[in-house]
Design an enzyme around this catalytic site. Structure first.
Site, PDB file in Angstrom:
ATOM      1  N   HIS A 577       0.851  -1.194   0.000  1.00  0.00           N
ATOM      2  CA  HIS A 577       0.000   0.000   0.000  1.00  0.00           C
ATOM      3  C   HIS A 577       0.884   1.241   0.000  1.00  0.00           C
ATOM      4  O   HIS A 577       2.082   1.171   0.290  1.00  0.00           O
ATOM      5  CB  HIS A 577      -0.894   0.025   1.235  1.00  0.00           C
ATOM      6  CG  HIS A 577      -0.115   0.174   2.516  1.00  0.00           C
ATOM      7  ND1 HIS A 577       0.518  -0.879   3.123  1.00  0.00           N
ATOM      8  CD2 HIS A 577       0.149   1.270   3.298  1.00  0.00           C
ATOM      9  CE1 HIS A 577       1.140  -0.457   4.230  1.00  0.00           C
ATOM     10  NE2 HIS A 577       0.933   0.851   4.353  1.00  0.00           N
ATOM     11  N   ASP A 579       0.831   5.215   1.734  1.00  0.00           N
ATOM     12  CA  ASP A 579       0.169   5.854   2.876  1.00  0.00           C
ATOM     13  C   ASP A 579      -0.654   7.060   2.435  1.00  0.00           C
ATOM     14  O   ASP A 579      -0.230   7.833   1.564  1.00  0.00           O
ATOM     15  CB  ASP A 579       1.209   6.303   3.911  1.00  0.00           C
ATOM     16  CG  ASP A 579       1.862   5.113   4.609  1.00  0.00           C
ATOM     17  OD1 ASP A 579       1.286   4.000   4.558  1.00  0.00           O
ATOM     18  OD2 ASP A 579       2.957   5.291   5.192  1.00  0.00           O
ATOM     19  N   HIS A 634       4.833   0.116  -0.048  1.00  0.00           N
ATOM     20  CA  HIS A 634       5.560  -0.671   0.957  1.00  0.00           C
ATOM     21  C   HIS A 634       4.658  -1.733   1.566  1.00  0.00           C
ATOM     22  O   HIS A 634       3.428  -1.708   1.395  1.00  0.00           O
ATOM     23  CB  HIS A 634       6.133   0.256   2.035  1.00  0.00           C
ATOM     24  CG  HIS A 634       5.103   1.103   2.718  1.00  0.00           C
ATOM     25  ND1 HIS A 634       4.499   2.199   2.119  1.00  0.00           N
ATOM     26  CD2 HIS A 634       4.549   1.014   3.952  1.00  0.00           C
ATOM     27  CE1 HIS A 634       3.636   2.756   2.955  1.00  0.00           C
ATOM     28  NE2 HIS A 634       3.653   2.043   4.083  1.00  0.00           N
ATOM     29  N   ARG A 644       6.861  -8.758  16.374  1.00  0.00           N
ATOM     30  CA  ARG A 644       7.310  -7.434  15.940  1.00  0.00           C
ATOM     31  C   ARG A 644       6.220  -6.399  16.221  1.00  0.00           C
ATOM     32  O   ARG A 644       5.028  -6.690  16.024  1.00  0.00           O
ATOM     33  CB  ARG A 644       7.633  -7.476  14.444  1.00  0.00           C
ATOM     34  CG  ARG A 644       8.023  -6.139  13.847  1.00  0.00           C
ATOM     35  CD  ARG A 644       8.505  -6.312  12.410  1.00  0.00           C
ATOM     36  NE  ARG A 644       8.931  -5.034  11.854  1.00  0.00           N
ATOM     37  CZ  ARG A 644       8.188  -4.243  11.091  1.00  0.00           C
ATOM     38  NH1 ARG A 644       6.957  -4.607  10.759  1.00  0.00           N
ATOM     39  NH2 ARG A 644       8.654  -3.097  10.639  1.00  0.00           N
TER      40      ARG A 644
HETATM   41  O1  LIG Z   1       4.979  -2.099  10.249  1.00  0.00           O
HETATM   42  C1  LIG Z   1       5.541  -1.660   9.283  1.00  0.00           C
HETATM   43  O2  LIG Z   1       6.723  -1.818   9.096  1.00  0.00           O
HETATM   44  C2  LIG Z   1       4.756  -0.939   8.233  1.00  0.00           C
HETATM   45  C3  LIG Z   1       3.591  -0.209   8.792  1.00  0.00           C
HETATM   46  C4  LIG Z   1       2.895   0.575   7.750  1.00  0.00           C
HETATM   47  O3  LIG Z   1       3.222   0.602   6.643  1.00  0.00           O
HETATM   48  C5  LIG Z   1       1.702   1.343   8.104  1.00  0.00           C
HETATM   49  O4  LIG Z   1       1.275   1.297   9.259  1.00  0.00           O
HETATM   50  O5  LIG Z   1       1.138   2.026   7.218  1.00  0.00           O
HETATM   51 FE   LIG Z   2       2.153   2.185   5.532  1.00  0.00          FE
END
Ligand SMILES: O=C(O)CCC(=O)C(=O)O
Ligand SMILES: [Fe+2]
Length: 699
Positions: A577, A579, A634, A644
């Site tokens: 996605h 952001d 990403h 994690r």
């Molecule tokens: O947790 C991650 O590394 C990515 C999180 C992410 O892309 C988001 O929260 O939009």
């Molecule tokens: Fe993100």
């Protein structure tokens, strides 16, 4: 009636027993020694209905014109009264005895009737011909004494005062006499006979009604009523619990759910037809009851008739956006909300989204209780659209995301380069205290370590941002993601208090501090980004500056959790996605998982650097930079060794701000690439078309 003319009336009204009429009047009102008195008869104002007596004290001159009662006379009356009383007592005890007998007869009869009735029902249920069953029998001996016309006993009194009426049937007034306004004589009926006659009549009625009931039950043959008279229930068959259809939801969804519940029996037409009625209620059950065998010969007939009957509901089924926009009402509990949501989801066309799938997109998995990857979480290359870059498996290990020291003199160039090439970079030397990194991670882990039930106390509604739930992008992918999240906007106090009624202060304090640090850093980085393009906040993005002292920018703080995964190669933490922000500041909390996509290189792991923050260029920055900076695609992957967590701070424009390519970046060689949108408007577009949102507003 009015008293005799010329008499001075003296009224004395109160409820009287028969005895009182005599004793009180003769002894109390006219005590011994009274010369004379006049006792008025009924024609002189004796009101038998209210059991009142009007005693008229006559004028001495008129006394002789009336019946004179002396004390001797009163004595005579006493004797007669005693006789009457005795007669009354006898009658009363007689009545009571007969009543007892009649009652016993009734009880026996009712017991007998019930036994007969149950026997009939049992016969019907066991398949014996009910017509050959026992008839309803009334034990004649029980009623013998009540047969024949009730006899009457007449008691004749010599005085009109002694008139009395028989006590009322069923009343408790045996002790009380009414004085009937009937001159001449009075009659005490044989109450026992009356009681018995009445009983007899009632029993006859009851018998009649029971017979009618039996007739009705026997009436239409049970076989006639059944759609599947020859049904043989499979051995050990247990009727499943069905969700009941009441005629207000999608018939297609109901059929699907019904058939799922009947797994293992879907070839048994008769059983399906029979069980289907159990899945209906209200008007739908009534609809089933009027079906006949000549119309419903197979399960297909029934399914078709059912769809036909309720097809109008399918026509108005809500779409997914309706579902996504369904908010939790202020006075609604989460469970009620879930139920309401499910009800609406149940009306959706199953090909679009089944109810269960839909809800899975809202509630995260109970990760603690899963040891293998459920199928709904198993991703493969076919899970993603064929034009999705995830198909590309290249991972050029040599390429890596730039790490930029924010204090470096060449920071503008470095940032510009990173944003153009990667759409992201890592920032160090940013000034955010290391201790705050630790505290934030600690509180984030503390939150996600809670039992699912507790986290669900603050469940996020589908279209909402704040609260606990799945990834907000979840509905856009057919498979579910191995993650849970918690959204915050500003103070998390309200949510945190629900989770930890007594112990939320530290969580709130840390989360607020972190957001404040992130906001400051975002402003700094946005300035550097704009500055790297020859622009400034002040002149070029007026909406970015606080208006009337209040900051209008929209900030969302998202805590992410990716529990240890039993099958990380087939699972997805967070699907690809971009952001919906100007920029995002991401803290990986020292565990790798973030991957950015780079043209030609494919998915590149963003190596976690202690104390660094990842800066993502978001969609809004791509718009205002007129495409110079790339909103980075990403994703997050998961692992099978450690849990994690990450935190993402999204900085967005004010919701009503117009976002469009900045003028200074537009000239004849660089025409505007994107149509202007408001902050909110773009969010709505993203909700609808997700990763195609930028494309959809392109000129
Ligand atoms: O947790 C991650 O590394 C990515 C999180 C992410 O892309 C988001 O929260 O939009
Ligand atoms: Fe993100």
């Amino acid at each position: 009636m009015s008293p005799k003319p010329g008499l001075r009336p003296f009224k004395w009204e109160r409820e009287l027993t028969f005895r009182e009429v005599f004793t009180s009047v003769l002894r109390e009102v006219y005590p011994p020694g009274s010369k004379s008195l006049v006792l008025a008869g009924p024609e002189d104002g004796l009101d038998s209905k209210r059991i009142s007596i009007t005693v008229i004290l006559g004028h001495p001159g008129l006394l002789n014109q009336y019946m004179l009662l002396t004390r001797n006379k009163a004595g005579e009356m006493d004797d007669r009264l005693a006789n009457i009383e005795k007669a009354f007592e006898d009658i009363k005890s007689d009545i009571e005895k007969k009543m007892e007998r009649a009652q016993q007869s009734t009880q026996d009869y009712i017991a007998q009737s019930q036994a007969d009735f149950l026997a009939k029902v049992a016969e019907m249920l066991t398949g014996n011909d009910p017509k050959k069953g026992k008839r309803l029998v009334i034990d004649p001996s029980a009623l013998q004494k009540t047969e024949g016309p009730p006899d009457k006993t007449h008691l004749v009194a010599s005085s009109s005062i002694e008139k009395q009426q028989s006590p009322q049937f069923g009343s408790s007034s045996f002790q009380k006499f009414d004085i009937q306004n009937n001159p001449g004589e009075y009659t005490v009926a044989n109450e026992a006979s009356k009681v018995e006659t009445e009983m007899y009549k009632r029993l006859e009625d009851l018998d009649h009604r029971l017979e009618e009931k039996f007739k009705a039950a026997e009436g239409p043959d049970a076989r006639e009523l059944s759609l599947v008279p020859n049904l043989v229930l499979p051995m050990k068959f247990k009727m499943p619990e069905f969700e009941k259809f009441d005629g207000t939801s999608s018939p297609a969804v109901h059929l699907t759910m019904f058939c799922r519940r009947m797994t293992g029996h879907v070839d048994n037409d008769e059983l399906l037809i029979h069980c289907f009625q159990d899945s209906l209620k209200g008007s739908a059950a009534r609809w089933y009851n009027q079906l006949t065998r000549d119309k419903i010969r197979s399960w297909k007939d029934l399914a078709k008739a059912f769809i036909e009957q309720y097809k109008h509901i399918t026509d108005i089924e809500p779409d997914r956006i309706t579902l996504q926009n369904m908010e939790m009402k202020p006075n609604e509990s989460f469970r009620q909300y879930v139920q309401r949501w499910r009800d609406v989801a149940a009306q959706m066309n199953p090909t679009m989204e089944t109810q269960t799938q839909a809800f899975n997109h809202l509630l995260p998995l109970d990760f603690d209780n899963v040891s293998t990857l459920p199928d709904s979480y198993a991703w493969s290359t076919t899970t993603l659209p064929s034009d999705d870059p995830c198909h590309c498996t290249i991972n050029d290990r040599k390429a890596s995301l730039p790490v930029i020291d924010i204090g470096e003199p060449s920071v503008y160039d470095l940032v510009r380069h990173a944003c153009e090439k990667w759409g992201a970079f890592q920032v160090i030397n940013h000034g955010v205290p290391t201790s705050l990194f630790h505290k934030t991670e600690f509180q984030t882990r503390r939150l996600f370590a809670l039992p699912t039930e507790q986290k669900l106390l603050v469940a996020r509604p589908p279209s909402g941002v704040i609260g606990y739930g799945t990834a907000r992008i979840s509905p856009f992918y057919p498979k579910l993601m191995w993650t849970e999240g918690f959204g915050i906007m500003g103070s998390p106090m309200e949510l945190a208090r629900k989770i930890w009624p007594q112990d939320h202060a530290k969580f709130c304090e840390v989360m607020e501090q972190w957001q404040a640090e992130m906001k400051t850093l975002c402003d700094k980085i946005v300035r550097i980004m704009l500055g790297s393009l020859g622009l400034t906040h002040e002149n070029d993005m007026k909406w970015f500056e606080p208006k009337n002292g209040s900051d209008q920018t929209q900030c969302v703080f998202q805590l992410n959790s990716y529990p240890v995964c039993p099958d990380p190669d087939r699972a997805m933490g967070l699907a690809p996605h971009t952001d919906t922000s100007l920029i995002t500041l991401l803290n990986q909390c020292n565990i790798n998982g973030l991957q950015v996509y780079q043209e030609g290189a494919g998915w590149v792991t963003v190596e976690s650097v202690e104390g660094a923050l990842v800066v993502n260029v978001g969609d809004f920055m791509q718009i205002v930079s007129n495409g110079k900076f790339k909103s980075v695609l990403h994703r997050a992957v998961v692992n099978n060794t450690c849990h994690r967590v990450s935190t993402a701070f999204f900085l967005g424009p004010p919701s009503d701000a117009e976002v469009s390519p900045l003028r200074k970046l537009i000239d004849s060689a660089h025409p505007p690439l994107y149509q202007p949108v408001t902050g909110d408007g773009y969010v709505q577009i993203k909700y609808k078309v997700f990763n195609k949102a930028l494309e959809s507003i392109r000129f």
